[in-house]
Design a protein around this motif. Sequence first.
Motif, PDB file in Angstrom:
ATOM      1  N   VAL A  68       9.382   0.249  -6.932  1.00 10.06           N
ATOM      2  CA  VAL A  68      10.023   0.248  -5.617  1.00 10.06           C
ATOM      3  C   VAL A  68       9.065  -0.386  -4.620  1.00 10.06           C
ATOM      4  CG1 VAL A  68      11.032   1.659  -3.799  1.00 10.06           C
ATOM      5  CG2 VAL A  68      11.264   2.355  -6.180  1.00 10.06           C
ATOM      6  N   GLN A  70      -1.606  -6.278  -4.036  1.00 10.25           N
ATOM      7  CA  GLN A  70      -0.780  -5.174  -3.521  1.00 10.25           C
ATOM      8  C   GLN A  70       0.322  -4.825  -4.515  1.00 10.25           C
ATOM      9  OE1 GLN A  70      -0.059  -7.410   0.126  1.00 10.25           O
ATOM     10  NE2 GLN A  70      -0.843  -5.707   1.302  1.00 10.25           N
ATOM     11  N   GLU A 116       0.125  -5.241  -7.736  1.00  7.85           N
ATOM     12  CA  GLU A 116      -0.544  -4.561  -8.850  1.00  7.85           C
ATOM     13  C   GLU A 116      -0.778  -3.085  -8.496  1.00  7.85           C
ATOM     14  OE1 GLU A 116      -4.286  -6.248 -10.036  1.00  7.85           O
ATOM     15  OE2 GLU A 116      -4.661  -4.633 -11.446  1.00  7.85           O
ATOM     16  N   LYS A 117      -1.206  -2.842  -7.251  1.00 11.45           N
ATOM     17  CA  LYS A 117      -1.476  -1.468  -6.818  1.00 11.45           C
ATOM     18  C   LYS A 117      -0.180  -0.634  -6.879  1.00 11.45           C
ATOM     19  CE  LYS A 117      -3.784   0.920  -2.997  1.00 11.45           C
ATOM     20  NZ  LYS A 117      -2.883   1.634  -2.135  1.00 11.45           N
ATOM     21  N   ILE A 118       0.917  -1.230  -6.404  1.00 15.15           N
ATOM     22  CA  ILE A 118       2.206  -0.525  -6.413  1.00 15.15           C
ATOM     23  C   ILE A 118       2.612  -0.180  -7.852  1.00 15.15           C
ATOM     24  CG2 ILE A 118       4.679  -0.868  -5.996  1.00 15.15           C
ATOM     25  CD1 ILE A 118       3.806  -2.451  -3.455  1.00 15.15           C
ATOM     26  N   MET A 119       2.480  -1.167  -8.753  1.00 16.99           N
ATOM     27  CA  MET A 119       2.845  -0.920 -10.162  1.00 16.99           C
ATOM     28  C   MET A 119       1.973   0.184 -10.739  1.00 16.99           C
ATOM     29  SD  MET A 119       3.280  -4.719 -11.706  1.00 16.99           S
ATOM     30  CE  MET A 119       4.864  -5.531 -11.799  1.00 16.99           C
ATOM     31  N   SER A 120       0.683   0.096 -10.441  1.00 24.22           N
ATOM     32  CA  SER A 120      -0.266   1.050 -10.987  1.00 24.22           C
ATOM     33  C   SER A 120       0.063   2.474 -10.527  1.00 24.22           C
ATOM     34  CB  SER A 120      -1.669   0.647 -10.549  1.00 24.22           C
ATOM     35  OG  SER A 120      -2.609   1.534 -11.049  1.00 24.22           O
ATOM     36  N   GLN A 170       3.103   3.599  -9.351  1.00 22.66           N
ATOM     37  CA  GLN A 170       4.479   4.080  -9.538  1.00 22.66           C
ATOM     38  C   GLN A 170       4.915   4.187 -10.994  1.00 22.66           C
ATOM     39  OE1 GLN A 170       7.061   1.590  -7.225  1.00 22.66           O
ATOM     40  NE2 GLN A 170       6.229   2.266  -5.278  1.00 22.66           N
ATOM     41  N   ARG A 197       2.880   1.461 -16.869  1.00 18.92           N
ATOM     42  CA  ARG A 197       2.147   0.371 -16.219  1.00 18.92           C
ATOM     43  C   ARG A 197       1.365  -0.451 -17.237  1.00 18.92           C
ATOM     44  NH1 ARG A 197      -2.126   4.398 -13.192  1.00 18.92           N
ATOM     45  NH2 ARG A 197      -3.247   5.016 -15.042  1.00 18.92           N
ATOM     46  N   PHE A 229       2.221  -4.006 -18.231  1.00 22.01           N
ATOM     47  CA  PHE A 229       1.907  -5.183 -17.417  1.00 22.01           C
ATOM     48  C   PHE A 229       0.426  -5.536 -17.505  1.00 22.01           C
ATOM     49  CE2 PHE A 229       5.813  -3.578 -15.700  1.00 22.01           C
ATOM     50  CZ  PHE A 229       6.562  -4.728 -15.546  1.00 22.01           C
ATOM     51  N   MET A 289      -7.909  -1.003  -2.293  1.00 19.43           N
ATOM     52  CA  MET A 289      -7.157  -2.251  -2.426  1.00 19.43           C
ATOM     53  C   MET A 289      -8.049  -3.354  -2.967  1.00 19.43           C
ATOM     54  SD  MET A 289      -4.324  -3.766  -2.056  1.00 19.43           S
ATOM     55  CE  MET A 289      -4.336  -5.387  -2.760  1.00 19.43           C
ATOM     56  N   PHE A 326      -8.196  -4.146  -6.630  1.00 17.83           N
ATOM     57  CA  PHE A 326      -7.084  -4.871  -7.233  1.00 17.83           C
ATOM     58  C   PHE A 326      -7.219  -6.381  -7.049  1.00 17.83           C
ATOM     59  CE2 PHE A 326      -5.455  -0.620  -6.664  1.00 17.83           C
ATOM     60  CZ  PHE A 326      -4.908  -0.378  -7.922  1.00 17.83           C
ATOM     61  N   ASP A 327      -8.051  -6.812  -6.114  1.00 17.73           N
ATOM     62  CA  ASP A 327      -8.293  -8.246  -5.941  1.00 17.73           C
ATOM     63  C   ASP A 327      -9.549  -8.673  -6.690  1.00 17.73           C
ATOM     64  OD1 ASP A 327      -6.116  -8.629  -4.288  1.00 17.73           O
ATOM     65  OD2 ASP A 327      -7.214  -7.886  -2.549  1.00 17.73           O
ATOM     66  N   VAL A 373      -5.363  -4.871 -18.161  1.00 20.12           N
ATOM     67  CA  VAL A 373      -4.131  -4.101 -18.355  1.00 20.12           C
ATOM     68  C   VAL A 373      -3.945  -3.262 -17.098  1.00 20.12           C
ATOM     69  CG1 VAL A 373      -2.996  -2.332 -19.723  1.00 20.12           C
ATOM     70  CG2 VAL A 373      -4.443  -4.028 -20.842  1.00 20.12           C
ATOM     71  N   ILE A 374      -2.761  -3.333 -16.505  1.00 21.91           N
ATOM     72  CA  ILE A 374      -2.545  -2.642 -15.227  1.00 21.91           C
ATOM     73  C   ILE A 374      -2.790  -1.150 -15.398  1.00 21.91           C
ATOM     74  CG2 ILE A 374      -0.820  -2.104 -13.460  1.00 21.91           C
ATOM     75  CD1 ILE A 374      -0.635  -4.915 -13.196  1.00 21.91           C
ATOM     76  N   GLY A 375      -3.509  -0.625 -14.448  1.00 23.30           N
ATOM     77  CA  GLY A 375      -3.875   0.788 -14.542  1.00 23.30           C
ATOM     78  C   GLY A 375      -5.352   0.940 -14.817  1.00 23.30           C
ATOM     79  N   SER A 432       8.358   6.886  -1.412  1.00 21.80           N
ATOM     80  CA  SER A 432       7.418   5.812  -1.083  1.00 21.80           C
ATOM     81  C   SER A 432       7.475   5.539   0.403  1.00 21.80           C
ATOM     82  CB  SER A 432       7.791   4.541  -1.835  1.00 21.80           C
ATOM     83  OG  SER A 432       7.394   4.653  -3.156  1.00 21.80           O
TER      84      SER A 432
END
Lengths: 120, 305
Positions: free
Chosen positions: A6, A49, A51-55, A57, A62, A65, B1, B4-5, B14-16, B73
Amino acid sequence: MKKHIVISTSVDLVRIAPERVVYVASDGNYSTIVQSDGETRVLTFQLGQIEKIMSEQLGSERNTFIRIGKSLIINRSYIYYINVQKQKLILSDNATFSHSVSASKEALKQLKELLEEDIK
Amino acid sequence: MKEFDDIRDDQIRVIGYTKSKWVPSSNLKRYLISAIIIIVLGILIVVLVKIRQSTLYEPEPALFEPEVAYITSEPVDKGWIGSEIDSTAAGFTEIVDTTINDIPLRIYIPHNAQMTLHLGKLDKSDPEIIFAAQAADVRADNGGIVGAFVLKGEQKSRGLAKRGYCAIIDDKISIGVAENTPLFEESTAKGGYFFRQYPLVDNGLLVDNEPKGKSIRRAICDRKGEILVVESLTQESFHDFAQVLVDLGVDNAIYLVGSNAFGWAVSEDGTHHKFGDENILKGRRGLPKNTSYVVWRKRPPYKIK
């Protein structure tokens, strides 16, 4: 209930099932989501941003991805073809769509190794 | 943040997992899974024992069901000046008037638009253009562009007359201050754009410049990742204008041609807001052929490759 990604701003909200996301590409200060139904959507978010949202939610989903370099997040379920030398990565469901994206040789080499590890 | 960059183009993640290149081996995975199963079984046994004990002293049922807490959210507030715009809307320029340090300012924020540079006469009737302003200075003696200039990967001019730069590579706009920057070479290699101008703000700090006169000032700015063009509505010195940008919270800014240099912005209702002197085009000599512009055009709808 199945988890969705979302992405909400003060104006609109995008809600998308993870398996419908083929990849997300950085587009400067924007990001473009390419969906399995052929739709694309430009969002006023940088890729970090998203990536952060996916991580935050998606919980365990996750892991589906993978962030590749500065400009790409891909859904590993759709990885169809990797050619390290040609720096080519094809994302496809082998039926309705096929997207060719590019990444660095080193990143693709690591991606290939990651997928090889999965089958061991 | 920032984490993530924090990734290079030769890395994957891998995300996470915020640490890049983290690729779990299959053995490690097996150990992890086994450990998790043992821990879960242990917890289950403890919970079952506790439940059996507590059933002996079960409390009376509550009169009301406990309230369920819903987690929703929150919209992401990036602290930008411009409004959040529907991503499907046609491109336009949002115009915000404000006053800082008693200096009236007009802030132009292009939305759903793509920035490039343009060299030479610009078609004012082009319906795709939603913002245009003169970019690099032109030399008075020979009409050449002042400082390095790259147009769609083609180097049109070279030199370091001014330390401020703006590069557009793969649609990403970078504004900064440096005598040497790899973005110049990158813009030529990747079909991008590059020009130089007076630096005004460098990482949130004011940069002083030699010219001391007062004039209408314009600048292209990066503020928290939001790209703005700011114009002073009164004649100001370089120093006062740069101070206003710092107070506005701008991270990096370089000058655009000020004074009566002509440009325009198209607002959401389609109105053309012109600035500078339009008639400067009608002079006997007209504008120098090397007059350059920063131009935002409506972003084309994305197509599947």
